[in-house]
Scaffold this active site. Sequence first.
Site, PDB file in Angstrom:
ATOM      1  N   LYS A 175      46.529  45.997  44.134  1.00 20.91           N
ATOM      2  CA  LYS A 175      45.665  46.153  45.316  1.00 20.91           C
ATOM      3  C   LYS A 175      44.748  44.947  45.465  1.00 20.91           C
ATOM      4  O   LYS A 175      44.464  44.231  44.498  1.00 20.91           O
ATOM      5  CB  LYS A 175      44.837  47.437  45.241  1.00 20.91           C
TER       6      LYS A 175
ATOM      7  N   PRO B  66      49.263  40.280  37.339  1.00 22.10           N
ATOM      8  CA  PRO B  66      48.459  39.598  36.323  1.00 22.10           C
ATOM      9  C   PRO B  66      47.473  40.558  35.658  1.00 22.10           C
ATOM     10  O   PRO B  66      46.865  41.401  36.323  1.00 22.10           O
ATOM     11  CB  PRO B  66      47.719  38.521  37.127  1.00 22.10           C
TER      12      PRO B  66
ATOM     13  N   ALA C 170      44.128  41.925  33.826  1.00 21.26           N
ATOM     14  CA  ALA C 170      42.683  41.682  33.966  1.00 21.26           C
ATOM     15  C   ALA C 170      42.392  40.664  35.063  1.00 21.26           C
ATOM     16  O   ALA C 170      41.518  39.817  34.936  1.00 21.26           O
ATOM     17  CB  ALA C 170      42.060  41.235  32.631  1.00 21.26           C
ATOM     18  N   GLY C 171      43.142  40.770  36.158  1.00 24.32           N
ATOM     19  CA  GLY C 171      43.024  39.768  37.227  1.00 24.32           C
ATOM     20  C   GLY C 171      42.263  40.246  38.444  1.00 24.32           C
ATOM     21  O   GLY C 171      42.112  39.508  39.405  1.00 24.32           O
TER      22      GLY C 171
ATOM     23  N   ALA D  76      43.987  45.446  39.867  1.00 15.52           N
ATOM     24  CA  ALA D  76      44.169  46.856  39.458  1.00 15.52           C
ATOM     25  C   ALA D  76      45.497  47.118  38.761  1.00 15.52           C
ATOM     26  O   ALA D  76      46.063  48.209  38.896  1.00 15.52           O
ATOM     27  CB  ALA D  76      44.005  47.800  40.656  1.00 15.52           C
ATOM     28  N   GLY D  77      45.989  46.156  37.997  1.00 20.92           N
ATOM     29  CA  GLY D  77      47.267  46.341  37.313  1.00 20.92           C
ATOM     30  C   GLY D  77      47.264  47.544  36.383  1.00 20.92           C
ATOM     31  O   GLY D  77      48.181  48.377  36.429  1.00 20.92           O
ATOM     32  N   GLY D  78      46.252  47.677  35.549  1.00 20.35           N
ATOM     33  CA  GLY D  78      46.181  48.806  34.611  1.00 20.35           C
ATOM     34  C   GLY D  78      46.053  50.121  35.348  1.00 20.35           C
ATOM     35  O   GLY D  78      46.669  51.132  34.968  1.00 20.35           O
TER      36      GLY D  78
ATOM     37  N   ASP E  63      39.766  52.978  40.310  1.00 19.16           N
ATOM     38  CA  ASP E  63      40.790  52.473  41.237  1.00 19.16           C
ATOM     39  C   ASP E  63      42.077  53.298  41.208  1.00 19.16           C
ATOM     40  O   ASP E  63      42.973  53.067  42.021  1.00 19.16           O
ATOM     41  CB  ASP E  63      41.202  51.039  40.846  1.00 19.16           C
TER      42      ASP E  63
HETATM   43  O1  C5P Z   1      36.229  53.116  36.570  1.00 16.53           O
HETATM   44  P1  C5P Z   1      36.682  52.028  35.682  1.00 16.53           P
HETATM   45  O2  C5P Z   1      37.021  52.512  34.298  1.00 16.53           O
HETATM   46  O3  C5P Z   1      37.782  51.199  36.244  1.00 16.53           O
HETATM   47  O4  C5P Z   1      35.447  51.060  35.531  1.00 16.53           O
HETATM   48  C1  C5P Z   1      35.398  50.037  34.560  1.00 16.53           C
HETATM   49  C2  C5P Z   1      33.959  49.545  34.443  1.00 16.53           C
HETATM   50  O5  C5P Z   1      33.582  48.877  35.657  1.00 16.53           O
HETATM   51  C3  C5P Z   1      32.944  50.625  34.274  1.00 16.53           C
HETATM   52  O6  C5P Z   1      32.747  50.937  32.914  1.00 16.53           O
HETATM   53  C4  C5P Z   1      31.689  49.995  34.858  1.00 16.53           C
HETATM   54  O7  C5P Z   1      31.120  49.088  33.945  1.00 16.53           O
HETATM   55  C5  C5P Z   1      32.252  49.163  35.998  1.00 16.53           C
HETATM   56  N1  C5P Z   1      32.206  49.854  37.301  1.00 16.53           N
HETATM   57  C6  C5P Z   1      30.994  50.031  37.938  1.00 16.53           C
HETATM   58  N2  C5P Z   1      30.944  50.653  39.151  1.00 16.53           N
HETATM   59  C7  C5P Z   1      32.089  51.079  39.745  1.00 16.53           C
HETATM   60  C8  C5P Z   1      33.331  50.909  39.114  1.00 16.53           C
HETATM   61  C9  C5P Z   1      33.348  50.289  37.885  1.00 16.53           C
HETATM   62  O8  C5P Z   1      29.944  49.631  37.421  1.00 16.53           O
HETATM   63  N3  C5P Z   1      32.011  51.667  40.936  1.00 16.53           N
END
Ligand code: C5P
Length: 326
Positions: free
Chosen positions: A12, A104, A106-107, A110-112, A146
């Site tokens: 995405k 990619p 960690a790009g 949203a690959g993971g 995501d």
């Molecule tokens: O939700 P997800 O696990 O993908 O988020 C990874 C990290 O990104 C969270 O631990 C947080 O530090 C940050 N994040 C955030 N606010 C969001 C989404 C993610 O601070 N709306």
Amino acid sequence: MTPRVRVSAPAKVNLFLGVGPVRPDGYHPLATVYQAVGLRDELTVEPVEDGAEDVPAPLVLSGTVDTSGVPTGAGNLALRAVELLATHHRRALPVAIDLAKHIPVAGGLAGGSADAAAALVAVDLLFDLRTSRPTLLELAGRLGSDVPFCVLGGTAAGSGRGELVAPVRTVGEFWWVVVPDAAGLSTPAVYAEFDRLNADLRVPEPEVPADLLTALATGHAPLLGASLRNDLQPAAVSLRPDLRQVLEAGLVGADGVPGALGAIVSGSGPTTVHLAADESHGTRLARHLHDVLGPRDAPPPFLVCSPAPGAREMEALVPDPDRWSR
Ligand code: C5P
């Protein structure tokens, strides 16, 4: 005959990523517009012998990108998705996962999350669980902000911490030059940098601008280009100042190659995406960026089209008895 299910996991981009002030739980309220693009991982699941349900399902990685940063054990989001679905249905779901990665790592694409969405959809189909769509989206939201969008695909507005998604009407297709980076950026680190940069400022509650929705509803690429915004971009550029030059190179273009209609860091970066006027412009812009950025320790820029479908089953597969004995 062993059944097998293969599901596509689309990357995405965030066409708009408005970030509000940090919440007490550490997350940030978002007003975002996601769009799935024509770049995907492919995840295949196959049932394995029962009785192995308390060990993590095995995961085999392949693909065209550097996967050295992808966990193959319990930390993998696709395996966590299988576990979550098993807990929800109160039954063992022993599977082997074959994950071909092309997004990619960690790009900022949203690959993971895409892999987790694909795992939910694939295992639900494989065991004929018939999990309702709202439940699947709710489980997806527990896996990551995501992930619900990656189940949905297409174009969607995201609110909450990004996990509440609603489809957005779009017309036509958009062409993007994607410039991958050799290194990844950690999403929490980029959000932390956002907090640091905004420490003395009043961060307003974000809102998706009407112009962006009009651009999508009318398929108007120039208006979309002018409406692109990513509030995480200053933070990503602060951590990686060289990204500024990549964005500039896309926007400026060259003799005979008009600049992109807009260019932004994708999500938390470091991938950048450059909106082209059409496919032919995109092809030329990708070549130009390849030339102007010179030899880099990263995959070359490439062209993708959007919107693309969410995690969904690909063609039915004829079982291959050797597949899991490698
Ligand atoms: O939700 P997800 O696990 O993908 O988020 C990874 C990290 O990104 C969270 O631990 C947080 O530090 C940050 N994040 C955030 N606010 C969001 C989404 C993610 O601070 N709306």
